[in-house]
Structures are given as C-alpha cells and as structure tokens.
Design an enzyme around this catalytic site. Structure first.
Site, PDB file in Angstrom:
ATOM      1  N   ARG A  72       0.839  -1.187   0.000  1.00  0.00           N
ATOM      2  CA  ARG A  72       0.000   0.000   0.000  1.00  0.00           C
ATOM      3  C   ARG A  72       0.882   1.247   0.000  1.00  0.00           C
ATOM      4  O   ARG A  72       1.861   1.311   0.733  1.00  0.00           O
ATOM      5  CB  ARG A  72      -0.906   0.013   1.234  1.00  0.00           C
ATOM      6  CG  ARG A  72      -2.080  -0.937   1.146  1.00  0.00           C
ATOM      7  CD  ARG A  72      -2.961  -0.872   2.364  1.00  0.00           C
ATOM      8  NE  ARG A  72      -2.300  -1.378   3.549  1.00  0.00           N
ATOM      9  CZ  ARG A  72      -1.718  -0.637   4.463  1.00  0.00           C
ATOM     10  NH1 ARG A  72      -1.746   0.678   4.368  1.00  0.00           N
ATOM     11  NH2 ARG A  72      -1.130  -1.184   5.497  1.00  0.00           N
ATOM     12  N   TYR A 200      -1.586  -3.270  -6.929  1.00  0.00           N
ATOM     13  CA  TYR A 200      -1.390  -3.990  -5.662  1.00  0.00           C
ATOM     14  C   TYR A 200      -2.704  -4.090  -4.886  1.00  0.00           C
ATOM     15  O   TYR A 200      -3.410  -3.084  -4.717  1.00  0.00           O
ATOM     16  CB  TYR A 200      -0.302  -3.304  -4.795  1.00  0.00           C
ATOM     17  CG  TYR A 200      -0.302  -3.902  -3.412  1.00  0.00           C
ATOM     18  CD1 TYR A 200       0.200  -5.196  -3.210  1.00  0.00           C
ATOM     19  CD2 TYR A 200      -0.895  -3.256  -2.341  1.00  0.00           C
ATOM     20  CE1 TYR A 200       0.119  -5.799  -1.961  1.00  0.00           C
ATOM     21  CE2 TYR A 200      -0.978  -3.843  -1.093  1.00  0.00           C
ATOM     22  CZ  TYR A 200      -0.468  -5.118  -0.910  1.00  0.00           C
ATOM     23  OH  TYR A 200      -0.566  -5.714   0.319  1.00  0.00           O
ATOM     24  N   LYS A 209      -9.617  -2.266   2.070  1.00  0.00           N
ATOM     25  CA  LYS A 209      -9.217  -1.132   2.918  1.00  0.00           C
ATOM     26  C   LYS A 209     -10.028   0.123   2.586  1.00  0.00           C
ATOM     27  O   LYS A 209     -10.408   0.877   3.472  1.00  0.00           O
ATOM     28  CB  LYS A 209      -7.728  -0.852   2.741  1.00  0.00           C
ATOM     29  CG  LYS A 209      -6.824  -2.032   3.035  1.00  0.00           C
ATOM     30  CD  LYS A 209      -7.002  -2.527   4.434  1.00  0.00           C
ATOM     31  CE  LYS A 209      -5.993  -3.604   4.766  1.00  0.00           C
ATOM     32  NZ  LYS A 209      -6.203  -4.121   6.123  1.00  0.00           N
ATOM     33  N   HIS A 229     -10.122  -2.343  11.996  1.00  0.00           N
ATOM     34  CA  HIS A 229      -9.074  -3.201  11.416  1.00  0.00           C
ATOM     35  C   HIS A 229      -8.817  -4.356  12.391  1.00  0.00           C
ATOM     36  O   HIS A 229      -7.801  -4.380  13.074  1.00  0.00           O
ATOM     37  CB  HIS A 229      -7.820  -2.339  11.221  1.00  0.00           C
ATOM     38  CG  HIS A 229      -6.748  -2.970  10.405  1.00  0.00           C
ATOM     39  ND1 HIS A 229      -5.434  -2.605  10.497  1.00  0.00           N
ATOM     40  CD2 HIS A 229      -6.789  -3.945   9.462  1.00  0.00           C
ATOM     41  CE1 HIS A 229      -4.706  -3.318   9.653  1.00  0.00           C
ATOM     42  NE2 HIS A 229      -5.499  -4.139   9.014  1.00  0.00           N
ATOM     43  N   SER A 251      -0.894  -3.994  10.244  1.00  0.00           N
ATOM     44  CA  SER A 251      -0.664  -4.924   9.134  1.00  0.00           C
ATOM     45  C   SER A 251       0.557  -5.803   9.391  1.00  0.00           C
ATOM     46  O   SER A 251       1.547  -5.337   9.958  1.00  0.00           O
ATOM     47  CB  SER A 251      -0.429  -4.129   7.850  1.00  0.00           C
ATOM     48  OG  SER A 251      -1.441  -3.181   7.697  1.00  0.00           O
ATOM     49  N   CYS A 253       1.163  -8.235  11.448  1.00  0.00           N
ATOM     50  CA  CYS A 253       1.529  -8.539  12.838  1.00  0.00           C
ATOM     51  C   CYS A 253       0.893  -9.852  13.290  1.00  0.00           C
ATOM     52  O   CYS A 253       0.756 -10.101  14.488  1.00  0.00           O
ATOM     53  CB  CYS A 253       1.114  -7.418  13.770  1.00  0.00           C
ATOM     54  SG  CYS A 253       2.209  -5.997  13.695  1.00  0.00           S
ATOM     55  N   ASP A 280      -9.168  -9.720   9.226  1.00  0.00           N
ATOM     56  CA  ASP A 280      -8.670  -8.369   8.936  1.00  0.00           C
ATOM     57  C   ASP A 280      -9.630  -7.232   9.299  1.00  0.00           C
ATOM     58  O   ASP A 280      -9.189  -6.190   9.719  1.00  0.00           O
ATOM     59  CB  ASP A 280      -8.311  -8.272   7.446  1.00  0.00           C
ATOM     60  CG  ASP A 280      -7.408  -7.091   7.129  1.00  0.00           C
ATOM     61  OD1 ASP A 280      -6.498  -6.819   7.922  1.00  0.00           O
ATOM     62  OD2 ASP A 280      -7.614  -6.445   6.081  1.00  0.00           O
ATOM     63  N   ARG A 378       1.530 -12.339  -1.247  1.00  0.00           N
ATOM     64  CA  ARG A 378       0.224 -12.650  -0.655  1.00  0.00           C
ATOM     65  C   ARG A 378      -0.431 -13.881  -1.250  1.00  0.00           C
ATOM     66  O   ARG A 378      -0.126 -14.280  -2.377  1.00  0.00           O
ATOM     67  CB  ARG A 378      -0.724 -11.463  -0.894  1.00  0.00           C
ATOM     68  CG  ARG A 378      -0.250 -10.141  -0.308  1.00  0.00           C
ATOM     69  CD  ARG A 378      -0.643 -10.030   1.130  1.00  0.00           C
ATOM     70  NE  ARG A 378      -0.146  -8.816   1.772  1.00  0.00           N
ATOM     71  CZ  ARG A 378      -0.788  -8.201   2.755  1.00  0.00           C
ATOM     72  NH1 ARG A 378      -1.942  -8.651   3.200  1.00  0.00           N
ATOM     73  NH2 ARG A 378      -0.264  -7.137   3.322  1.00  0.00           N
TER      74      ARG A 378
HETATM   75  C1  OXD Z   1      -2.938  -4.716   5.369  1.00  0.00           C
HETATM   76  C2  OXD Z   1      -3.623  -5.865   4.770  1.00  0.00           C
HETATM   77  O1  OXD Z   1      -2.030  -4.135   4.731  1.00  0.00           O
HETATM   78  O2  OXD Z   1      -4.474  -6.442   5.450  1.00  0.00           O
HETATM   79  O3  OXD Z   1      -3.283  -4.342   6.499  1.00  0.00           O
HETATM   80  O4  OXD Z   1      -3.351  -6.193   3.617  1.00  0.00           O
HETATM   81 MN    MN Z   2      -4.958  -5.401   7.294  1.00  0.00          MN
END
Ligand code: OXD
Ligand code: MN
Length: 593
Positions: A72, A200, A209, A229, A251, A253, A280, A378
C-alpha cells in the site's frame, strides 16, 4: 447484464466513467462459474496470470505486480473532504475538486484498448441490513478474480441493490502503473473511491481497505457503528460455550495466524477449539441486547505468504491449497510456489517475484541476499476453505464480542498482556497503540510509529473524532466488551523474542476470557490488570520463570519515555482531542509516579 439492472443512477454513473476512461468494451460481472473460467482463460492468454500445477494446486493462479507496486502506498492515499479539518492531522488531504481534477487527467483514456469490468459486490452477507454494496469498475482481470474471492459478487448483489439502492462508487484503472501517476482517493462525502496507477491488492481491491475501512469508518461514525481493522475469532471453551474476541493489530503482525490458531497441546486436552470469523476487518454494531456484535464483511483472506507454513499456520496452508491466487511469491519449475519461511526445502531454483531466474543465496549489488518471494507477497483464498471457518459467517447479525484485544509489535515496553480498567481507559490504550513498521506499507522497516487501534492508515476522517466515536459507543452499550492490550513481540536485551507466539497465544486469550467471566485472577498495576505467574496456564510450555517475569514486567523508565512520546503524538490533534484521553494520560502518569 446492464439490462438486468434498472438502477438508473448506476447505469448513468457507469456510462459517465466509461466516457472518461474510454474502454473498448464494458462487461458486467455476473459472478458465475462460466464467467470465471472465461476470465481465467483470457488472463492466462495475455500473461496477466499463470495457471499453477493443476494436480498439486488445483484452481490456483499466479500473478506478479510491477516491481514498484508491491505494498500500500500511504503517501499517495488521500481523504478528500470539503474541509481539511475533517480529514484530520493523520491523513493526507486534498479537496474533492482538486482530487477529481488530478485523477481525471490520469483516468482520461486510460482504458483504451481494454475492457472495463463492472463488479457489483457486497461487503457482508447479501441482503443483511448491516452490509454495504459497492460497484467497482476496473480494467484488471486480476482485480475481478480477487474480488470474486474477497467479496460476494455478481447478479445477486444487483438484485439486492434494486432500482435505487445506495452503493459506493469505486473506480479503478491500472493506467500505466507509473508511480508518479498513482493516486488512491477517497471521497467519503460522495461515497466514492478513485484508485489509479496501481495493481497492488491493498490499493485496488476497493472493497477491502478503501470501502470496508476508510469509507465505512466514516459511515459508521454517521450511523453509530464501528468499522475496525480487526480479526474476529470464536473460542469454544471446554464447556461448549463459544466466546468471540475481536483483535486490532497493525498490518503483518499475525492477525491471520491468530484468527485460525491451533490450540497448543496442553490446552487442547482441556477441549478448546477455535472458530475463524475473519482475519482483517470487523464491522460492529450494538444489538438489542446492549452488546457489541460483529460481522466480517469479507469472504476471503488476503494473507501475507512469507512465514506461513504448516507449523506457524497449518490452517492457512490447507486453505490455500486450491482456488487460490498467489501474488509475488517464488514460482517453482513444477509450477508450484514457495516463499521464505514456507513449507519444504528451499528450492534449488525458480523465478523470483520480479520475474527473474533465482537461486538460493544470490546476492544483490549491495551484498544482500535476494529473496525469492517479496516480503509482502500474498495469497488470496476463500474463507470457506479454512478448516476452522464458522457457519456464522453468513449470519446477518454476526457474533457477540466479549473482549477486544489491541496489539502492536513492540520489542520493548509493552508486557505480554494487560487489561484496561474500563472502556474509557481502553480507548486511551487504543489511542496510544504503536508498532514497528512492517513490509505491508512502503517505508522504513522497524521504525516505531503510533498506530491508534491499528487504524492510522485506514481511518476515513479526523482521528480525534474517531476517538470520540469510540468513547460514545462505550456509553451506548449496556455490556461493553472488556479491552486488553497484548504484545507477542517483546524481546530480551539481545533482541530474541521472548514469547513463543502462534498457538500458544491461546494461553493469553484463555486468561482474557477468564477475566470476562470473572474466573481468572489478576493484580492491579499502574498500567492495568495483569496476570500473575500462576494466572496463566502454561502446561506443556517450556518457559523459564525469568522469561515470564520479563514478559510481565513494567519498566518505569521506559514508560516515562513512552508518556512523553504520547504527548507529542496527542499534540498533533490540538484542542480536538477528547478530554477523556488526556485525563487517562494524566491518570497513568500519576499512577506510574
Ligand atoms: C494490510 C492488509 O495491509 O491487510 O493491512 O493487507
Ligand atoms: Mn490489514
């Protein structure tokens, strides 16, 4: 399909956008299997995707994004509100007039020679009063195929929209993928998203998002609900009762790992079982029982591949064995895939995420090892393929939330777990969350940044008002969830992570649930309630008493520094900051002495 909708505003909007982008064709996505086959065939023919080994990875596809388009781009992401103040000090702002004008220049003729796909999608179960409908226009088949997995799409969505239903207008074009001509724009006041110049996921799967967090957080403030989130997870206790927890983490984590964890041996014997609701995003509302109920608006996972293996996350490995799209991982000669920290031996060769021949140990010009997979590569996989997914995913009213856990990646400072004293204190704890930067966003890795409620890059309005919204929501609930803070990433003086993490995190969640039903003990500390050594069930875990002590320690000097950093962060909000937050900050300072 266009004939199948009588939604005049929708048809006019599609025509207007097509007049600007000039696609050769417009195709309305119906969501059928036949349509999917057609799109896959076309994308394979142009090289946009590669079909993976049909035997070993049935239904799976491979895709690479441009080398400068792998995460991002927060610097190019804007909230476009009439008043700058409404975007707040933590967002990039542009006026709607300027945003539209700048992007229009890039969108103009951008789809010439291409097809514009019209994707009707629903975030949340189709027809639920809590769900939101979006229509994404895109010139990327990769986007269509990902949206098929991540959301509910097609005919049924249009039907549910009817003749005049409200929808989020989402426009995307890859344009020429030039980073200088890339913009991710949100117009909350117009319920509109314009994303151009990127391929992306986080920038282009506009249901994720952009709609489910940035636009939805704004809608949530106006309509008295919350878009967060957060992962959502059900924990079936030995007595058969299921309690649900929502968890906010920045993100990369470990939200996906936590959402589908496998109980460690010691606890499994007791009879714990995990149910995955989402990894998420959580949309949460107050139901008629005065509690907070959550739905996962998504239908798939867009998970980080590196580090995912049969030990760290066996459920994710099983989930992504079929019907999955892999992006920016290593392509093996047998058309299977691999990534650093993945299963199996390191392959002796392959094609890396940049499309170049790769061998293990290759070095770049600076002497650094070249990775086969990008650190933010991903997998996109349907949630229904996850062995622990719950049938409650399609329940229109969601699941009741007993506890909210907030976590960051902090090498120092934050102990393994603590419980806030009450909702207001919990909101303060969330407002001071911080984490070290990961590969999911462009920028310097490892740098600590404030990331309140893990929403810093995703809050669609002034974050001071967002804190106020949280405080108000707490007052509206008769039985608010308890709020906890966790840190799986605390290290010793040599940088070694102290807590085993993964499945063992359930030991902490067990304590969290024990606090909710008042069966677990705790001691009061200046920062909140914390478990004593005997309050955590560590059966089967080898953890020295010293390590546990370190995990549960509070270093007053470090907290002193932390308080100063918080003050600097809060100053950014000036007089907008709710007084409750400052009050909690002062009270903590006093308790720490
Ligand atoms: C992020 C995702 O970047 O979930 O938080 O992809
Ligand atoms: Mn996320």
């Amino acid at each position: 399909m266009a004939k199948m909708t009588e939604h005049r505003k929708l048809k006019k909007w599609v025509a207007d956008m097509a007049r600007m982008c000039r696609p050769d064709r417009i195709v309305w996505i119906d969501g059928s299997e036949a349509e999917k086959r057609c799109l896959e065939k076309e994308a394979c023919a142009t090289g946009e995707v590669i079909r993976l080994n049909k035997k070993k990875l049935p239904g799976c596809l491979y895709h690479r994004t441009a080398v400068n388009d792998v995460a991002r781009t927060e610097g190019l992401t804007f909230i476009c509100t009439k008043r700058k103040h409404n975007a707040g000090p933590t967002n990039n702002w542009m006026s709607p007039a300027k945003g539209y004008a700048k992007a229009r220049k890039i969108f103009r003729n951008a789809m010439k020679g291409r097809t514009m796909y019209v994707i009707p999608f629903s975030m949340g179960p189709i027809g639920s009063p809590f769900s939101k409908i979006g229509i994404e226009l895109t010139d990327s088949i990769y986007v269509v195929l990902n949206m098929r997995i991540m959301t509910r799409i097609g005919k049924d969505v249009l039907k549910s929209l009817g003749r005049d239903g409200e929808f989020t207008k989402c426009l995307h074009s890859k344009a020429d993928l030039d980073i200088k001509r890339r913009l991710i724009l949100h117009f909350p006041e117009d319920n509109t998203i314009w994303s151009v110049g990127s391929g992306y996921g986080g920038n282009v799967l506009l249901g994720k998002k952009c709609l489910s967090l940035r636009i939805a957080s704004y809608l949530g403030k106006c309509e008295k609900w919350m878009a967060e989130h957060m992962l959502i997870l059900g924990i079936e206790k030995p007595n058969g009762q299921i309690e649900y927890i929502a968890g906010a983490f920045p993100s990369a984590c470990g939200k996906t790992n936590l959402a589908m964890l496998i109980p460690p041996k010691g606890l499994k014997k007791k009879g714990y079982k995990i149910w995955t609701v989402g990894d998420d995003i959580a949309w949460m509302r107050i139901d008629s029982d005065g509690r907070l109920w959550a739905v996962n608006p998504e239908a798939g996972f867009f998970g980080v591949a590196p580090g995912t293996n049969s030990k760290t996350n066996p459920n994710a490995v099983i989930t992504s064995r079929k019907n999955t799209i892999f992006t920016n991982v290593l392509l093996k000669p047998d058309k299977t895939v691999w990534w650093e920290g993945g299963d199996g031996k390191t392959p002796s060769k392959g094609i890396d995420w940049m499309g170049r021949p790769w061998k293990p140990g290759m070095l770049d010009d600076n002497g650094n090892v070249i990775k086969g997979a990008h650190p933010n590569s991903r997998f996109t996989a349907p949630i229904g393929q996850c062995p622990t997914h719950t049938f409650r995913l399609d329940h229109h009213h969601g699941v009741p939330i007993s506890a909210i856990i907030l976590g960051g990646r902090r090498a120092r400072l934050a102990p393994l777990v603590y419980e806030s004293f009450d909702w207001e204190h919990g909101v303060y704890v969330g407002s001071t969350m911080a984490s070290e930067r990961t590969a999911a966003q462009v920028g310097k890795l490892g740098e600590v940044r404030r990331d309140p409620m893990a929403m810093l890059p995703f809050c669609g309005y002034n974050m001071a008002d967002y804190f106020r919204h949280w405080l108000k929501m707490g007052k509206r609930m008769q039985k608010a969830p308890k709020i906890f803070h966790v840190n799986w990433f605390k290290t010793d003086k040599n940088g070694k992570i102290l807590w085993p993490g993964f499945g063992d995190n359930l030991r902490v969640l067990e304590w969290v649930l024990g606090r909710c039903d008042k069966t677990a003990g705790a001691k009061k500390t200046p920062i909140g309630y914390m478990p004593g050594a005997r309050d955590l069930d560590l059966t089967g875990l080898k953890l020295s008493p010293d390590t546990l002590k370190e995990l549960l320690s509070i270093d007053k000097k470090e907290w002193g520094r932390e308080l100063k950093e918080q003050e600097i962060f809060f100053k950014r909000f000036g007089s907008d900051l709710p007084p409750e937050i400052l009050r909690e900050h002062k009270a903590l300072k006093k308790r720490l002495g």
